[in-house]
Design a protein around this motif. Structure first.
Motif, PDB file in Angstrom:
ATOM      1  N   SER A   6      54.187  26.667  38.512  1.00 40.37           N
ATOM      2  CA  SER A   6      54.967  27.543  37.631  1.00 40.37           C
ATOM      3  C   SER A   6      56.430  27.104  37.598  1.00 40.37           C
ATOM      4  O   SER A   6      57.005  26.750  38.619  1.00 40.37           O
ATOM      5  N   ASP A   7      57.016  27.144  36.410  1.00 36.89           N
ATOM      6  CA  ASP A   7      58.463  26.977  36.289  1.00 36.89           C
ATOM      7  C   ASP A   7      59.150  28.335  36.396  1.00 36.89           C
ATOM      8  O   ASP A   7      60.200  28.459  37.021  1.00 36.89           O
ATOM      9  N   ILE A  49      50.078  30.867  32.447  1.00 45.19           N
ATOM     10  CA  ILE A  49      49.080  31.299  33.418  1.00 45.19           C
ATOM     11  C   ILE A  49      49.226  32.810  33.524  1.00 45.19           C
ATOM     12  O   ILE A  49      50.302  33.307  33.862  1.00 45.19           O
ATOM     13  N   ILE A  70      49.039  28.940  42.137  1.00 45.70           N
ATOM     14  CA  ILE A  70      49.722  29.363  40.909  1.00 45.70           C
ATOM     15  C   ILE A  70      51.218  29.100  40.954  1.00 45.70           C
ATOM     16  O   ILE A  70      51.789  28.500  40.036  1.00 45.70           O
ATOM     17  N   ILE A  71      51.866  29.531  42.036  1.00 49.13           N
ATOM     18  CA  ILE A  71      53.319  29.366  42.126  1.00 49.13           C
ATOM     19  C   ILE A  71      53.748  27.905  42.057  1.00 49.13           C
ATOM     20  O   ILE A  71      54.716  27.570  41.358  1.00 49.13           O
ATOM     21  N   LYS A 131      61.330  28.659  42.940  1.00 51.84           N
ATOM     22  CA  LYS A 131      61.002  28.868  41.540  1.00 51.84           C
ATOM     23  C   LYS A 131      61.922  29.924  40.921  1.00 51.84           C
ATOM     24  O   LYS A 131      62.630  30.656  41.628  1.00 51.84           O
ATOM     25  N   ALA A 188      57.853  33.487  45.034  1.00 52.67           N
ATOM     26  CA  ALA A 188      58.218  32.430  44.090  1.00 52.67           C
ATOM     27  C   ALA A 188      59.667  32.009  44.289  1.00 52.67           C
ATOM     28  O   ALA A 188      59.992  30.813  44.270  1.00 52.67           O
ATOM     29  N   PHE A 227      58.181  32.511  37.129  1.00 53.24           N
ATOM     30  CA  PHE A 227      57.165  33.438  37.639  1.00 53.24           C
ATOM     31  C   PHE A 227      57.618  34.852  37.299  1.00 53.24           C
ATOM     32  O   PHE A 227      58.595  35.349  37.842  1.00 53.24           O
ATOM     33  N   THR A 259      56.024  25.904  32.114  1.00 54.26           N
ATOM     34  CA  THR A 259      54.912  26.791  32.454  1.00 54.26           C
ATOM     35  C   THR A 259      55.440  28.143  32.914  1.00 54.26           C
ATOM     36  O   THR A 259      56.239  28.223  33.853  1.00 54.26           O
ATOM     37  N   LEU A 260      54.975  29.171  32.250  1.00 54.92           N
ATOM     38  CA  LEU A 260      55.314  30.553  32.597  1.00 54.92           C
ATOM     39  C   LEU A 260      54.079  31.237  33.173  1.00 54.92           C
ATOM     40  O   LEU A 260      53.010  31.218  32.554  1.00 54.92           O
ATOM     41  N   THR A 261      54.226  31.817  34.341  1.00 54.35           N
ATOM     42  CA  THR A 261      53.167  32.634  34.925  1.00 54.35           C
ATOM     43  C   THR A 261      53.523  34.106  34.760  1.00 54.35           C
ATOM     44  O   THR A 261      54.655  34.513  35.028  1.00 54.35           O
TER      45      THR A 261
END
Length: 356
Positions: free
Chosen positions: A158-159, A105, A154-155, A229, A224, A161, A70-72
């Motif tokens: 996330s993988d 995200i 969100i954080i 993260k 993050a 951020f 997952t990339l935010t």
């Protein structure tokens, strides 16, 4: 009299309940976990504080057709930084969930108050700078609530951020990708460095990380990093305008991050490390007093320690002080407009790694 006192007591309680209702009406975890593969969902999260200020946070959730990381992507923390905002707008028009492995995200304009209020740093509704508000406050001002929401919703999922910035209304800068050298999370730091090096940005900046676990992170991607993260940031664009080359570079960086994370096939040429310029240390010049700043130097210029790089006058044109470089290196960013305020960063000099 008793009835009036009761009303006075109940009013703040009612407002507090309204605030909590706004925060709870959208359960992020439920929506995120129930989103099917190959699906995109646009949301608008509402916030209200005890002073009656309101704010909205646009949120784009994308589940790829195939599983993955997952990339935010965070843009518009400062609403006057237009190239990152426009780059993300273009990216959202192009990305196809059916071709994506993993999840996205995207917060396309994180500080809507700053954006629509044309305010360089703060949200004019509550006077708070989102980039100084992390980890936020659940019952704080609307900007503090947004920071709290990102930190706690969100954080954690996330993988990676990615926090995208640019030169604000007063800032001249050269494009660079950056990360924090957090040795407490060495593996995450190594991945952040690799993503920065593969982003397509020629300049790669490593910031020292001295933050204690109990200290507030203030900045979004530093939060993050503090939470373990992978945190990366881009800087491209300057002086509060939309430069097409900066928009393209920001968008190219997003696609290269997706490629490096094996989330999307991207036809971009591989970068070799010897084409990159690494800056492992920075030296900051702070504004010594209010005044009008004059300088013939621009971001990207090389300066030598002790060299005069500008001067500050008062409103009558009398020179108050001369400004000298605090290190030998490249100007990463500087104030590019005349007014300066005591204590703010006037210039950041990046020290090239091979110069150490």
């Amino acid at each position: 009299m008793i009835r009036n006192r009761l009303r006075i007591w109940l009013l703040p309680t009612f407002i507090l309940l309204v605030c909590l209702a706004n925060a709870q009406q959208y359960n992020f975890s439920t929506v995120w976990n129930n989103l099917g593969p190959g699906v995109r969902k646009n949301q608008l999260i509402e916030f209200r504080d005890l002073k009656g200020n309101t704010a909205t946070l646009p949120l784009v959730l994308i589940k790829g057709e195939k599983p993955g990381r997952t990339l935010t992507i965070l843009a518009g923390v400062h609403g006057y930084e237009y190239p990152p905002i426009i780059a993300v707008q273009e990216f959202l028009k192009e990305i196809n969930p059916k071709k994506l492995s993993g999840n996205l995200i995207v917060l396309p304009i994180s500080n809507m108050g700053s954006f629509y209020g044309r305010s360089p740093f703060i949200n004019p509704k509550d006077g708070v700078n989102l980039n100084n508000a992390f980890p936020g406050k659940e019952k704080g001002t609307v900007t503090q609530q947004i920071a709290f929401y990102i930190t706690n919703n969100i954080i954690p999922v996330s993988d990676v951020f990615l926090d995208i910035h640019g030169g604000d209304a007063s800032e001249d800068l050269i494009p660079f990708a950056c990360f924090y050298n957090n040795q407490n999370h060495a593996e995450a730091t190594a991945m952040a460095r690799n993503l920065a090096e593969q982003s397509g940005f020629t300049n790669v900046v490593s910031y020292p990380y001295t933050l204690q676990e109990t200290e507030p992170a203030k900045y979004a991607f530093k939060q993050a990093v503090q939470d373990g993260k992978v945190g990366v940031s881009f800087e491209a664009g300057k002086l509060g305008t939309v430069q097409e080359e900066a928009v393209k570079l920001n968008k190219k960086g997003i696609y290269n991050v997706l490629k490096t994370m094996e989330m999307l096939a991207v036809n971009e040429p591989e970068l070799t490390l010897n084409t990159l310029r690494h800056y492992n240390n920075q030296s900051y010049i702070k504004v010594p007093q209010n005044g009008i700043f004059y300088s013939s130097f621009i971001a990207g210029d090389r300066v030598t320690k002790g060299q005069e790089v500008g001067y500050i006058t008062n409103e009558f044109g009398h020179t108050l002080t001369k400004i000298n470089a605090t290190a030998t290196g490249i100007i990463l960013y500087k104030i590019g407009t005349p007014p300066v305020l005591k204590g703010e960063t006037l210039m950041c000099i990046g020290i090239l790694a091979d110069a150490n």
